[in-house]
Design a protein around this motif. Structure first.
Motif, PDB file in Angstrom:
ATOM      1  N   ALA A 138      -6.655  42.076  -5.270  1.00 45.45           N
ATOM      2  CA  ALA A 138      -7.783  41.476  -4.558  1.00 45.45           C
ATOM      3  C   ALA A 138      -7.726  39.956  -4.654  1.00 45.45           C
ATOM      4  N   SER A 139      -7.342  39.459  -5.820  1.00 44.58           N
ATOM      5  CA  SER A 139      -7.235  38.017  -5.994  1.00 44.58           C
ATOM      6  C   SER A 139      -6.157  37.439  -5.089  1.00 44.58           C
ATOM      7  N   GLN A 140      -5.034  38.152  -4.978  1.00 41.95           N
ATOM      8  CA  GLN A 140      -3.960  37.678  -4.116  1.00 41.95           C
ATOM      9  C   GLN A 140      -4.371  37.730  -2.648  1.00 41.95           C
ATOM     10  N   THR A 144      -4.442  34.708  -0.011  1.00 39.83           N
ATOM     11  CA  THR A 144      -3.745  34.742   1.267  1.00 39.83           C
ATOM     12  C   THR A 144      -4.703  34.594   2.443  1.00 39.83           C
ATOM     13  N   MET A 145      -5.889  35.168   2.327  1.00 36.42           N
ATOM     14  CA  MET A 145      -6.887  34.982   3.382  1.00 36.42           C
ATOM     15  C   MET A 145      -7.269  33.510   3.499  1.00 36.42           C
ATOM     16  N   GLU A 146      -7.347  32.844   2.346  1.00 33.50           N
ATOM     17  CA  GLU A 146      -7.639  31.408   2.382  1.00 33.50           C
ATOM     18  C   GLU A 146      -6.527  30.650   3.083  1.00 33.50           C
ATOM     19  N   SER A 147      -5.269  30.968   2.746  1.00 35.52           N
ATOM     20  CA  SER A 147      -4.150  30.247   3.358  1.00 35.52           C
ATOM     21  C   SER A 147      -4.062  30.504   4.853  1.00 35.52           C
ATOM     22  N   ALA A 264       2.032  40.503   3.963  1.00 34.28           N
ATOM     23  CA  ALA A 264       2.681  41.042   2.770  1.00 34.28           C
ATOM     24  C   ALA A 264       1.650  41.527   1.762  1.00 34.28           C
ATOM     25  N   ALA A 265       0.574  40.779   1.581  1.00 33.87           N
ATOM     26  CA  ALA A 265      -0.442  41.138   0.592  1.00 33.87           C
ATOM     27  C   ALA A 265      -1.143  42.448   0.936  1.00 33.87           C
ATOM     28  N   LEU A 266      -1.274  42.742   2.220  1.00 35.20           N
ATOM     29  CA  LEU A 266      -1.959  43.968   2.633  1.00 35.20           C
ATOM     30  C   LEU A 266      -1.173  45.229   2.273  1.00 35.20           C
ATOM     31  N   VAL A 267       0.159  45.125   2.249  1.00 37.44           N
ATOM     32  CA  VAL A 267       0.971  46.311   1.973  1.00 37.44           C
ATOM     33  C   VAL A 267       1.460  46.374   0.522  1.00 37.44           C
ATOM     34  N   LEU A 268       1.382  45.260  -0.198  1.00 40.54           N
ATOM     35  CA  LEU A 268       1.958  45.217  -1.546  1.00 40.54           C
ATOM     36  C   LEU A 268       1.303  46.164  -2.553  1.00 40.54           C
ATOM     37  N   PRO A 269      -0.032  46.349  -2.547  1.00 39.76           N
ATOM     38  CA  PRO A 269      -0.602  47.257  -3.554  1.00 39.76           C
ATOM     39  C   PRO A 269       0.042  48.637  -3.549  1.00 39.76           C
ATOM     40  N   VAL A 315       7.807  33.755   7.584  1.00 38.64           N
ATOM     41  CA  VAL A 315       8.763  34.388   6.678  1.00 38.64           C
ATOM     42  C   VAL A 315       8.621  33.797   5.268  1.00 38.64           C
ATOM     43  N   ILE A 316       8.470  32.489   5.183  1.00 39.67           N
ATOM     44  CA  ILE A 316       8.273  31.850   3.880  1.00 39.67           C
ATOM     45  C   ILE A 316       6.991  32.362   3.233  1.00 39.67           C
ATOM     46  N   GLY A 317       5.939  32.528   4.027  1.00 37.57           N
ATOM     47  CA  GLY A 317       4.687  33.069   3.495  1.00 37.57           C
ATOM     48  C   GLY A 317       4.851  34.471   2.938  1.00 37.57           C
ATOM     49  N   ILE A 318       5.623  35.307   3.620  1.00 45.46           N
ATOM     50  CA  ILE A 318       5.880  36.673   3.148  1.00 45.46           C
ATOM     51  C   ILE A 318       6.611  36.646   1.804  1.00 45.46           C
ATOM     52  N   GLY A 319       7.646  35.838   1.724  1.00 46.45           N
ATOM     53  CA  GLY A 319       8.425  35.770   0.485  1.00 46.45           C
ATOM     54  C   GLY A 319       7.605  35.299  -0.700  1.00 46.45           C
ATOM     55  N   MET A 320       6.736  34.322  -0.476  1.00 48.92           N
ATOM     56  CA  MET A 320       5.897  33.821  -1.565  1.00 48.92           C
ATOM     57  C   MET A 320       4.964  34.910  -2.083  1.00 48.92           C
ATOM     58  N   ALA A 321       4.381  35.701  -1.183  1.00 48.05           N
ATOM     59  CA  ALA A 321       3.482  36.784  -1.608  1.00 48.05           C
ATOM     60  C   ALA A 321       4.225  37.834  -2.417  1.00 48.05           C
ATOM     61  N   LEU A 322       5.468  38.147  -2.035  1.00 53.15           N
ATOM     62  CA  LEU A 322       6.248  39.159  -2.743  1.00 53.15           C
ATOM     63  C   LEU A 322       6.516  38.758  -4.193  1.00 53.15           C
ATOM     64  N   ILE A 323       6.588  37.474  -4.459  1.00 56.99           N
ATOM     65  CA  ILE A 323       6.840  37.015  -5.826  1.00 56.99           C
ATOM     66  C   ILE A 323       5.538  36.811  -6.590  1.00 56.99           C
TER      67      ILE A 323
END
Length: 424
Positions: A138-140, A144-147, A264-269, A315-323
């Motif tokens: 949720a924090s992530q 991401t919603m903020e960004s 990315a954040a929506l599918v990561l959990p 793409v850069i945004g996706i990679g950052m979320a994955l890490i």
């Protein structure tokens, strides 16, 4: 446990969301303020301001961890929010570049103490393991919603107001955040496993240096910072000077990166329920290396199109979320409970140490030698970090204590310990 049924967490989460959106508006407005004061040298000004931010984070965060168990955490969070709100309120009044540097130093010193304190509070008010994992997600998602939405809101706002008014929204956000924190029952910190302040200040960093998976995270921090600096520092000059865009276009391009992070954040959990954290995070490193390579190719070959830039930024945004998303869970499983504040503070400090390296590369080198050379250097750093992470983080390393042994709480009746070890 239903996560948002916990009143204190609900209020703290609300405080985080509001403060994040205020910070997002500040990021957009600060870039435009730098361009207004310095024109083509805005990248250097912004890079210097962000370098000051990183210095504050690297120095202040460990000190905050050393003394956090001696202070009432709720009042500390409130005071830090009030300080940040007051400083941001003064930013529209600046008329010289050095004014920006001074205020940013004060603002980020407060943020450097706030963030690790806030992160360390969550395990105390959400003790359930599954709920805590959802709290991390949720924090992530909030970040991401903020960004994504902060640049969009800024773009809309800039159609009928000047950028300096955006700072007012940030200041108001910090005040509301302080009121929400004040309404919670934040427990004071547990006594640390260490008694001396110096041991507390460096204890978390020592844990990182002696734990294989945490050494891997240190390398991944460099990957995130290298790719992220291209977006954060260079977007304003790239959009205004290379693409000929407007202030609103700068905000929309930043939103493109946020869109990737949100997706990315929506599918990561769900992914993290099935895949090892190491697999997800090293995949993110590969995505970021590819994203930085695409950016270098784009600028070097003169393929500076709106669509190509937006896709690369996403793409850069996706990679950052994955890490970033799995990091908190790995940290929590790597230390004893009373060492959690020190671990979070160490990660906060060490991750921003990486940004301290990459921000000047993007800002100073980009201004003096051009974006092609600056982005190439950042792409090399990203690739080096990705390779180092693969070497430092053993493939079959379990999520456990600093010596690499699995934490007892991860063992469940009916499950083989070797299976749990592979889950890292």
């Amino acid at each position: 446990m239903r996560l948002f049924a916990v009143r204190d967490y609900r209020h703290l989460f609300g405080a985080q969301v509001i403060a994040l959106f205020g910070t997002g508006l500040t990021t957009v407005a600060l870039g435009l303020l730098a361009y207004d004061l310095a024109g083509p040298r805005a990248g250097m000004v912004l890079g210097t301001a962000l370098t000051i931010k990183m210095i504050m984070y690297v120095v202040i965060a460990p000190l905050a961890a050393a003394y956090i168990d001696r202070l009432p955490r709720r009042m500390l969070l409130v005071v830090l929010d009030v300080i940040r709100g007051a400083v941001v309120l003064a930013l529209p009044l600046v008329s010289e570049v050095w004014h920006i540097y001074l205020l940013i130093g004060l603002l980020q010193a407060a943020s450097a103490a706030f963030t690790p304190t806030f992160q360390a509070v969550i395990p105390d008010i959400v003790p359930d393991e599954a709920a805590y994992t959802r709290a991390l997600s949720a924090s992530q998602v909030a970040s991401t919603m903020e960004s994504l939405l902060s640049p969009v809101l800024a773009a809309v706002a800039l159609t009928f107001m000047t950028f300096d008014r955006l700072f007012l929204g940030t200041s108001a956000g910090f005040v509301v955040s302080a009121l929400l924190v004040l309404s919670t029952r934040v427990p004071d910190a547990r006594p640390s496993a260490r008694t001396r302040a110096w041991d507390k200040a460096v204890g978390g960093i020592r844990t990182f240096l002696t734990t294989p998976r945490l050494r891997g995270i240190m390398a991944l921090n460099l990957v995130v910072a290298s790719a992220g600096s291209i977006v954060v520092v260079s977007t304003v000059n790239y959009v205004r000077d290379e693409l000929g865009g407007t202030q609103q276009d700068v905000a929309w391009m930043l939103a493109a990166s946020g869109t990737g992070t949100l997706l990315a954040a929506l599918v990561l959990p769900r992914v993290l329920e099935r895949a090892a954290a190491r697999t997800v995070m090293t995949t993110g490193a590969g995505v970021l290396v590819g994203g930085t390579a695409a950016a270098v190719t784009m600028i070097a070959a003169g393929l500076t199109t709106w669509a190509g830039t937006a896709v690369t930024w996403a793409v850069i945004g996706i990679g950052m979320a994955l890490i970033i998303t799995p990091t908190g869970k790995v940290l929590r499983s790597s230390v004893e409970r009373n060492a959690i504040p020190e671990a979070f503070a160490a990660q906060f400090s060490l991750s921003h140490l990486a940004w301290l390296i990459t921000y000047p590369v993007a800002g100073v080198l980009g201004t003096n030698s051009g974006l092609t050379l600056a982005w190439s250097a950042l792409a090399v750093l990203a690739a080096a970090g990705a390779v180092a992470a693969l070497l430092l983080w053993p493939r079959h390393d379990g999520e456990g204590t600093a010596d690499g042994a699995a934490v007892t709480s991860w063992h469940r009746p009916g499950k083989d310990r070797s299976t749990l070890t592979k889950a890292a």
